[in-house]
Design a protein around this motif. Sequence first.
Motif, mmCIF file in Angstrom:
data_model
loop_
_atom_site.group_PDB
_atom_site.id
_atom_site.type_symbol
_atom_site.label_atom_id
_atom_site.label_comp_id
_atom_site.label_asym_id
_atom_site.label_seq_id
_atom_site.Cartn_x
_atom_site.Cartn_y
_atom_site.Cartn_z
ATOM 1 N N GLY A 161 60.051 47.831 39.251
ATOM 2 C CA GLY A 161 58.928 46.923 39.463
ATOM 3 C C GLY A 161 58.322 47.138 40.833
ATOM 4 N N THR A 162 57.022 47.051 40.943
ATOM 5 C CA THR A 162 56.360 47.271 42.226
ATOM 6 C C THR A 162 55.312 46.191 42.458
ATOM 7 N N ARG A 163 54.895 46.086 43.693
ATOM 8 C CA ARG A 163 53.833 45.129 44.021
ATOM 9 C C ARG A 163 52.544 45.480 43.300
ATOM 10 N N PHE A 164 52.299 46.779 43.144
ATOM 11 C CA PHE A 164 51.061 47.194 42.488
ATOM 12 C C PHE A 164 51.088 46.860 40.997
ATOM 13 N N ALA A 165 52.285 46.813 40.416
ATOM 14 C CA ALA A 165 52.380 46.378 39.026
ATOM 15 C C ALA A 165 51.984 44.914 38.920
ATOM 16 N N SER A 166 52.378 44.120 39.905
ATOM 17 C CA SER A 166 52.011 42.698 39.925
ATOM 18 C C SER A 166 50.514 42.531 40.119
ATOM 19 N N ILE A 167 49.940 43.330 41.029
ATOM 20 C CA ILE A 167 48.491 43.273 41.250
ATOM 21 C C ILE A 167 47.759 43.676 39.974
ATOM 22 N N GLY A 168 48.294 44.704 39.292
ATOM 23 C CA GLY A 168 47.682 45.153 38.046
ATOM 24 C C GLY A 168 47.679 44.064 36.985
ATOM 25 N N LYS A 169 48.775 43.337 36.902
ATOM 26 C CA LYS A 169 48.839 42.238 35.933
ATOM 27 C C LYS A 169 47.808 41.161 36.262
ATOM 28 N N LEU A 170 47.661 40.858 37.565
ATOM 29 C CA LEU A 170 46.683 39.856 37.982
ATOM 30 C C LEU A 170 45.271 40.276 37.591
ATOM 31 N N VAL A 171 44.928 41.532 37.883
ATOM 32 C CA VAL A 171 43.590 42.038 37.561
ATOM 33 C C VAL A 171 43.367 42.045 36.056
ATOM 34 N N GLY A 172 44.399 42.417 35.310
ATOM 35 C CA GLY A 172 44.260 42.465 33.859
ATOM 36 C C GLY A 172 44.092 41.091 33.242
ATOM 37 N N ARG A 173 44.832 40.105 33.744
ATOM 38 C CA ARG A 173 44.796 38.767 33.148
ATOM 39 C C ARG A 173 43.627 37.923 33.654
ATOM 40 N N ARG A 174 43.286 38.062 34.936
ATOM 41 C CA ARG A 174 42.251 37.211 35.543
ATOM 42 C C ARG A 174 41.092 38.070 36.056
ATOM 43 N N SER A 175 40.591 38.941 35.227
ATOM 44 C CA SER A 175 39.556 39.903 35.644
ATOM 45 C C SER A 175 38.317 39.211 36.193
ATOM 46 N N GLY A 176 37.859 38.153 35.528
ATOM 47 C CA GLY A 176 36.651 37.452 35.974
ATOM 48 C C GLY A 176 36.811 36.848 37.351
ATOM 49 N N MET A 177 37.919 36.142 37.576
ATOM 50 C CA MET A 177 38.156 35.525 38.872
ATOM 51 C C MET A 177 38.261 36.571 39.972
ATOM 52 N N VAL A 178 38.989 37.664 39.696
ATOM 53 C CA VAL A 178 39.168 38.728 40.691
ATOM 54 C C VAL A 178 37.823 39.348 41.055
ATOM 55 N N ALA A 179 36.969 39.594 40.062
ATOM 56 C CA ALA A 179 35.654 40.191 40.324
ATOM 57 C C ALA A 179 34.795 39.268 41.178
ATOM 58 N N ILE A 180 34.819 37.979 40.874
ATOM 59 C CA ILE A 180 33.991 37.019 41.625
ATOM 60 C C ILE A 180 34.471 36.886 43.063
ATOM 61 N N VAL A 181 35.777 36.728 43.254
ATOM 62 C CA VAL A 181 36.317 36.529 44.608
ATOM 63 C C VAL A 181 36.101 37.773 45.470
ATOM 64 N N SER A 182 36.429 38.957 44.944
ATOM 65 C CA SER A 182 36.272 40.186 45.736
ATOM 66 C C SER A 182 34.803 40.459 46.031
ATOM 67 N N GLY A 183 33.925 40.200 45.050
ATOM 68 C CA GLY A 183 32.497 40.386 45.284
ATOM 69 C C GLY A 183 31.952 39.409 46.301
ATOM 70 N N LEU A 184 32.421 38.157 46.246
ATOM 71 C CA LEU A 184 31.956 37.134 47.177
ATOM 72 C C LEU A 184 32.384 37.447 48.611
ATOM 73 N N VAL A 185 33.576 37.968 48.781
ATOM 74 C CA VAL A 185 34.043 38.352 50.120
ATOM 75 C C VAL A 185 33.102 39.382 50.733
ATOM 76 N N MET A 186 32.727 40.392 49.939
ATOM 77 C CA MET A 186 31.844 41.433 50.457
ATOM 78 C C MET A 186 30.450 40.896 50.759
ATOM 79 N N VAL A 187 29.944 39.999 49.901
ATOM 80 C CA VAL A 187 28.611 39.428 50.124
ATOM 81 C C VAL A 187 28.576 38.602 51.404
ATOM 82 N N LEU A 188 29.589 37.785 51.627
ATOM 83 C CA LEU A 188 29.635 36.945 52.828
ATOM 84 C C LEU A 188 29.693 37.788 54.092
#
Length: 724
Positions: free
Chosen positions: A353-380
């Motif tokens: 098990g790796t940290r990147f596997a955990s990150i991958g699960k997060l991106v796979g399950r919560r794709s919409g939230m991840v896209a909004i938060v990461s995009g908002l950080v860059m916009v700000l």
Amino acid sequence: MFHRIGRTVVRHPVWTIVAWVIAAVAIIATAPSLPSNSDESSFLPSSYESIKAMDLQEKAFPSAFTPAAIVLYERADHGKLTAADKADVAKITKELGQKKIGEVQKVVDGSPSKDGKYQTALVQMDKKSAGQPKQADAAKALRKDSTALAKGTALKVQVGGQAAQGLDSQEASKTSDALALVGSLLIIIITLSIIFRSPLIAVMPLILLLGVVFTVSNALIADATKIFGLQANSSVSALLIVVVLGVGTDYFLFLMFRYRERLRAGDEPKEAMINSVTRVGEAIASAAGAVIIAFCALALSTLGFLAQLGPALAILVAVTLVAGLTLFPAICSLIPPRALFWPGKKWNQEPSGTRFASIGKLVGRRSGMVAIVSGLVMVLLALGTLGYKASYDLASGSIPKTKESMVVQDTLTKAFSAGAAEPANVYLTSTGNKPLTADFTAYADKLRGADGVADVKFDPKTGLNKAGTTANFTVTLKYEAASDKAIKAIGDVRTVAHDSAPPGTEAFVGGSSSVFKDINAAVNHDYRTVFPVAAVLIMLILGLLLRSVVAPWYLIASVGLGFGATLGTTVLIFGRGDGLIFLLPIIMYLFVVAIGTDYNILMIARLREEAKEGRNPREAASMALRHAGPTIGAAGLILAATFATLMLSGNAFLTQMGFAVAFGIVMAAFVMAMFFTPSLTALIGHAAWWPGHADRATPADAGHGIPGGPGEVRDGEPVDSRGH
């Protein structure tokens, strides 16, 4: 194609290495030396007014006194100069002129400051050697001799001016080169040692990149500079070192991560390397192609420095790419895995098990939230761009403020009129090559009426050329030559000079402020051409690689957001006061766009590979992060850290560039490639690959080395999913 390359270099590693040695020796032995130039005016084409004024001055006033160096006298106790001090100043000035220092034509008395604390002497040098190392050597001799002559007096003597700035720029460049090299080496060795637990893997890319790739690239850059008449700059060398170590280590990491993965999957060593080159080769080549095209777009720049920088970096990346596909795998294939990964013991064990596997699960399950938060950080972060202000003084920006030439420049600005150190010149010339009959006094009065003008001088004895066809008016501005106010004022001077020119004459405005004004226009031109051209070409590469017209749009949009966030953050940290060096946004754009696209390509290529295994878009994104995340994270960390070493240079230009590019790479690796791009791709689903079907396996994928899939290679031949 990449399968054939991998098979050839792995089966014939010795011949591959021999070919590299022969080519390297031939290229290096025949390459010319690389010159250096830090004069802003030499970076502008002849169509700009400041350059036309300079050419006119050379023709009409060939013997005009333009000081290449300024000797500044003051008391060691900072008091007012006494009569005895002034006598010592006159004596030292006279004896300096009698020293017959190389390139020095004459040394004459300058003017005293209004407060009586400073006196200057002006040094004229051969104009033909302006900006060349010869004048830097002359400045060094002037400093040594003036200091020696001042012994036994109460005076402190310092030498500034363009020649002295060239000397200090050379010395600062040597320091920044050393700091960038040592810092980059330590970062790469430590990081690779932690990742692979192998001292051999930690030092191998350094030896290959510095011993072979960098020297070959430098030789090819020198050839290109000579053949195409490009401009060279002392800041380029430190940048090349950082780029070759950062990008080269990235490509080495891409290869080694995939090689270790294939060994863990059960491949024999040579099969594993062939599979690695086959699969990673396309991603590396596409990424390098995007980087090369982005850098080549700088050839469209009207500034000589950028026109030189672009091809230089493109050559460097191209050589690094060839090495990554041939030299790296050839050498690694000669070394048994146990020796290559020694003393590590878990190189052939897949971690549970790796940290990147955990990150991958997060991106796979919560794709919409991840896209909004990461995009908002860059916009700000991008909102910081609203406070952007440019600084056009490249000389002082590339030299530490503590250097003698910068101390002299600051003293002259404070002790004399802000614009007195670098006055402008208005040349009024006859269009019909007939003697001028204009009222020079009236013309000078009109120039005095321009906004920002402190004084205008015209001497009938020295202000007319021998033929009487050209008049020279010296215009002193109220502001320091490189300031925004001076650049605006010189625009008003140009308007008045042109509109007030009598019939049968035309006016040209020269001087440092005029040069900076034209640089401003040239940079704005580059914003309108280089930026969109680079973006369009990179989108074409993405479209060809992904066989999609949808994915390139959001991939380039994500990179654009990353650029905005990087520029905004850099403005917030460095943009106050004098502002950012004018070249920075263009260089930042190209690096962030190129490197951001690089990491996006690596992630999207792995995502496509996972999708071809039959996984749905969210699962593919999750698995892509699990496998490509460590590679991108390590590559981003190393590349960002190597660029960050430029911040140790003491050079404002390299400090700003080091932070900006390092931060941009962090955004590209840890925000765009790891969160924004895979989450968006997961949300869009199969439509991301429209009109093609690049996310679905086809018979054409045979031979591409997908683990356990229809492309795994063993003994140079494709096998099916059961290993047959």
